[in-house]
Design a protein around this motif. Sequence first.
Motif, PDB file in Angstrom:
ATOM      1  N   GLY A 246       0.804  -1.214   0.000  1.00  8.81           N
ATOM      2  CA  GLY A 246       0.000   0.000   0.000  1.00  8.81           C
ATOM      3  C   GLY A 246       0.839   1.266   0.000  1.00  8.81           C
ATOM      4  O   GLY A 246       0.462   2.269  -0.618  1.00  8.81           O
ATOM      5  N   ALA A 247       1.981   1.209   0.680  1.00 14.23           N
ATOM      6  CA  ALA A 247       2.841   2.393   0.778  1.00 14.23           C
ATOM      7  C   ALA A 247       3.658   2.617  -0.485  1.00 14.23           C
ATOM      8  O   ALA A 247       4.076   3.752  -0.769  1.00 14.23           O
ATOM      9  N   ALA A 248       3.894   1.572  -1.253  1.00 15.20           N
ATOM     10  CA  ALA A 248       4.848   1.644  -2.357  1.00 15.20           C
ATOM     11  C   ALA A 248       4.472   2.695  -3.397  1.00 15.20           C
ATOM     12  O   ALA A 248       5.341   3.451  -3.861  1.00 15.20           O
ATOM     13  N   SER A 249       3.196   2.767  -3.767  1.00 16.98           N
ATOM     14  CA  SER A 249       2.813   3.724  -4.809  1.00 16.98           C
ATOM     15  C   SER A 249       2.993   5.160  -4.333  1.00 16.98           C
ATOM     16  O   SER A 249       3.320   6.050  -5.128  1.00 16.98           O
ATOM     17  N   ARG A 250       2.813   5.406  -3.033  1.00 14.86           N
ATOM     18  CA  ARG A 250       2.951   6.755  -2.495  1.00 14.86           C
ATOM     19  C   ARG A 250       4.405   7.124  -2.254  1.00 14.86           C
ATOM     20  O   ARG A 250       4.737   8.304  -2.112  1.00 14.86           O
ATOM     21  N   LEU A 251       5.271   6.130  -2.201  1.00 15.52           N
ATOM     22  CA  LEU A 251       6.694   6.372  -1.966  1.00 15.52           C
ATOM     23  C   LEU A 251       7.538   6.089  -3.206  1.00 15.52           C
ATOM     24  O   LEU A 251       8.761   6.093  -3.128  1.00 15.52           O
ATOM     25  N   ARG A 252       6.892   5.878  -4.326  1.00 16.34           N
ATOM     26  CA  ARG A 252       7.567   5.393  -5.527  1.00 16.34           C
ATOM     27  C   ARG A 252       8.849   6.162  -5.840  1.00 16.34           C
ATOM     28  O   ARG A 252       9.871   5.569  -6.163  1.00 16.34           O
ATOM     29  N   GLU A 253       8.818   7.485  -5.739  1.00 18.78           N
ATOM     30  CA  GLU A 253       9.982   8.295  -6.118  1.00 18.78           C
ATOM     31  C   GLU A 253      11.126   8.157  -5.128  1.00 18.78           C
ATOM     32  O   GLU A 253      12.254   8.539  -5.430  1.00 18.78           O
ATOM     33  N   ARG A 254      10.855   7.623  -3.954  1.00 21.19           N
ATOM     34  CA  ARG A 254      11.892   7.455  -2.940  1.00 21.19           C
ATOM     35  C   ARG A 254      12.471   6.036  -2.916  1.00 21.19           C
ATOM     36  O   ARG A 254      13.462   5.789  -2.235  1.00 21.19           O
ATOM     37  N   LEU A 255      11.840   5.120  -3.637  1.00 21.02           N
ATOM     38  CA  LEU A 255      12.215   3.705  -3.548  1.00 21.02           C
ATOM     39  C   LEU A 255      13.231   3.313  -4.619  1.00 21.02           C
ATOM     40  O   LEU A 255      13.129   3.726  -5.771  1.00 21.02           O
ATOM     41  N   THR A 256      14.175   2.483  -4.209  1.00 17.67           N
ATOM     42  CA  THR A 256      15.047   1.823  -5.187  1.00 17.67           C
ATOM     43  C   THR A 256      14.744   0.337  -5.279  1.00 17.67           C
ATOM     44  O   THR A 256      15.130  -0.313  -6.252  1.00 17.67           O
ATOM     45  N   HIS A 257      14.040  -0.215  -4.270  1.00 21.22           N
ATOM     46  CA  HIS A 257      13.749  -1.644  -4.287  1.00 21.22           C
ATOM     47  C   HIS A 257      12.638  -1.947  -3.287  1.00 21.22           C
ATOM     48  O   HIS A 257      12.550  -1.312  -2.224  1.00 21.22           O
ATOM     49  N   LEU A 258      11.803  -2.917  -3.641  1.00 24.25           N
ATOM     50  CA  LEU A 258      10.824  -3.496  -2.723  1.00 24.25           C
ATOM     51  C   LEU A 258      11.241  -4.934  -2.456  1.00 24.25           C
ATOM     52  O   LEU A 258      11.482  -5.700  -3.397  1.00 24.25           O
ATOM     53  N   ALA A 259      11.332  -5.308  -1.182  1.00 20.42           N
ATOM     54  CA  ALA A 259      11.749  -6.672  -0.837  1.00 20.42           C
ATOM     55  C   ALA A 259      10.741  -7.274   0.130  1.00 20.42           C
ATOM     56  O   ALA A 259      10.356  -6.648   1.121  1.00 20.42           O
ATOM     57  N   PHE A 260      10.326  -8.484  -0.177  1.00 21.21           N
ATOM     58  CA  PHE A 260       9.360  -9.208   0.636  1.00 21.21           C
ATOM     59  C   PHE A 260      10.041 -10.459   1.173  1.00 21.21           C
ATOM     60  O   PHE A 260      10.610 -11.231   0.398  1.00 21.21           O
ATOM     61  N   PHE A 261       9.969 -10.659   2.501  1.00 23.44           N
ATOM     62  CA  PHE A 261      10.522 -11.881   3.077  1.00 23.44           C
ATOM     63  C   PHE A 261       9.396 -12.738   3.634  1.00 23.44           C
ATOM     64  O   PHE A 261       8.709 -12.339   4.573  1.00 23.44           O
ATOM     65  N   SER A 262       9.216 -13.934   3.047  1.00 23.29           N
ATOM     66  CA  SER A 262       8.134 -14.839   3.466  1.00 23.29           C
ATOM     67  C   SER A 262       6.881 -14.029   3.766  1.00 23.29           C
ATOM     68  O   SER A 262       6.276 -14.135   4.838  1.00 23.29           O
ATOM     69  N   ALA A 263       6.515 -13.203   2.800  1.00 20.36           N
ATOM     70  CA  ALA A 263       5.457 -12.215   3.003  1.00 20.36           C
ATOM     71  C   ALA A 263       4.233 -12.528   2.163  1.00 20.36           C
ATOM     72  O   ALA A 263       4.326 -13.171   1.107  1.00 20.36           O
ATOM     73  N   PHE A 264       3.100 -12.035   2.618  1.00 17.96           N
ATOM     74  CA  PHE A 264       1.868 -12.129   1.854  1.00 17.96           C
ATOM     75  C   PHE A 264       1.858 -11.039   0.788  1.00 17.96           C
ATOM     76  O   PHE A 264       2.121  -9.872   1.082  1.00 17.96           O
ATOM     77  N   ILE A 265       1.561 -11.396  -0.444  1.00 18.98           N
ATOM     78  CA  ILE A 265       1.443 -10.443  -1.541  1.00 18.98           C
ATOM     79  C   ILE A 265      -0.037 -10.325  -1.883  1.00 18.98           C
ATOM     80  O   ILE A 265      -0.627 -11.260  -2.439  1.00 18.98           O
ATOM     81  N   PRO A 266      -0.659  -9.211  -1.539  1.00 22.36           N
ATOM     82  CA  PRO A 266      -2.108  -9.116  -1.741  1.00 22.36           C
ATOM     83  C   PRO A 266      -2.485  -8.852  -3.188  1.00 22.36           C
ATOM     84  O   PRO A 266      -1.735  -8.230  -3.943  1.00 22.36           O
ATOM     85  N   ARG A 267      -3.651  -9.347  -3.570  1.00 26.49           N
ATOM     86  CA  ARG A 267      -4.287  -8.944  -4.816  1.00 26.49           C
ATOM     87  C   ARG A 267      -5.333  -7.897  -4.473  1.00 26.49           C
ATOM     88  O   ARG A 267      -5.907  -7.924  -3.383  1.00 26.49           O
ATOM     89  N   SER A 268      -5.577  -6.972  -5.383  1.00 28.23           N
ATOM     90  CA  SER A 268      -6.515  -5.899  -5.094  1.00 28.23           C
ATOM     91  C   SER A 268      -7.878  -6.470  -4.703  1.00 28.23           C
ATOM     92  O   SER A 268      -8.395  -7.376  -5.354  1.00 28.23           O
ATOM     93  N   GLY A 269      -8.418  -5.970  -3.605  1.00 32.73           N
ATOM     94  CA  GLY A 269      -9.698  -6.442  -3.095  1.00 32.73           C
ATOM     95  C   GLY A 269      -9.595  -7.598  -2.124  1.00 32.73           C
ATOM     96  O   GLY A 269     -10.628  -8.098  -1.654  1.00 32.73           O
ATOM     97  N   GLU A 270      -8.374  -8.011  -1.810  1.00 33.89           N
ATOM     98  CA  GLU A 270      -8.153  -9.170  -0.940  1.00 33.89           C
ATOM     99  C   GLU A 270      -7.544  -8.735   0.381  1.00 33.89           C
ATOM    100  O   GLU A 270      -6.651  -7.896   0.420  1.00 33.89           O
ATOM    101  N   SER A 271      -8.028  -9.309   1.458  1.00 33.34           N
ATOM    102  CA  SER A 271      -7.413  -9.098   2.769  1.00 33.34           C
ATOM    103  C   SER A 271      -6.561 -10.310   3.107  1.00 33.34           C
ATOM    104  O   SER A 271      -6.738 -11.390   2.529  1.00 33.34           O
ATOM    105  N   MET A 272      -5.671 -10.139   4.074  1.00 35.39           N
ATOM    106  CA  MET A 272      -4.876 -11.283   4.498  1.00 35.39           C
ATOM    107  C   MET A 272      -5.784 -12.339   5.127  1.00 35.39           C
ATOM    108  O   MET A 272      -5.590 -13.538   4.928  1.00 35.39           O
ATOM    109  N   ALA A 273      -6.784 -11.882   5.877  1.00 36.84           N
ATOM    110  CA  ALA A 273      -7.703 -12.832   6.515  1.00 36.84           C
ATOM    111  C   ALA A 273      -8.434 -13.666   5.475  1.00 36.84           C
ATOM    112  O   ALA A 273      -8.544 -14.897   5.607  1.00 36.84           O
ATOM    113  N   SER A 274      -8.950 -13.040   4.429  1.00 41.28           N
ATOM    114  CA  SER A 274      -9.691 -13.785   3.421  1.00 41.28           C
ATOM    115  C   SER A 274      -8.796 -14.779   2.698  1.00 41.28           C
ATOM    116  O   SER A 274      -9.239 -15.862   2.309  1.00 41.28           O
TER     117      SER A 274
END
Length: 240
Positions: free
Chosen positions: A83-111
């Motif tokens: 969620g933060a990535a699009s708002r911080l795009r100009e400040r980011l050089t990399h996004l890294a996920f460690f054993s992380a949930f990757i959401p699809r739009s409209g999906e919660s982690m609970a669902s």
Amino acid sequence: MSNFVFVPGVNHGGWCWNPVGRRVRDAGHAAYALTLPGLTLGDDTTGLQLADAVKYVVDEVERRDLHDVVLVGHSFAGVPISGAASRLRERLTHLAFFSAFIPRSGESMASALGPQTAAWIRATAEASPGGTIDLDFETLSTRLMQDEPAVLQRMVFEQLTPHPGGYVLDAWEGEDLRTLGVPMTYLLAERDIALAAPGSELASRLGVEPVMVPGTHEALLTHPDELAGALLKATVTPGN
């Protein structure tokens, strides 16, 4: 020099990233480990929603005026950093996920965890005065840190804090991360059995292959050398 910003998963605070963060600093980079609102002992958790977690990540990066940011999320934190990535795009050089949930739009982690688990999470949060969910020792010892020494399991368990239910019940609404134009890496613990979907499937949502590291879901605490090394290689090594 890169600025690594680490975000923890369910029931965890920034403390869980300290071992990896120290190794990143030793390699010549800056490291910041965030604790999301509601996950410090004594915090008021009433009414906290996923939007609050996302806003906090954005606000902390902007407040510190960080650039050349490698934004790293573990487990549930895949959602707020997405969620933060699009708002911080100009400040980011990399996004890294460690054993992380990757959401699809409209999906919660609970669902994503299935209807039975989602119903339990909602009922538990609604029954809690602060709207939180908690993790029991059996789950940690058999799902998150299976086969690790009992004394270590107990030590980690004692650090955990009840998690705002809204963080995992709220659906993520956002664009496909692959459209951001930011390099991405998915690091996966070899013995992780706690993910909402197979790690290879989650990595494929980013259009990448998983980078394997030793350990369980809590490898950031049990295998910090290997995880820090893989993270640095994937995010700041020339050519990556």
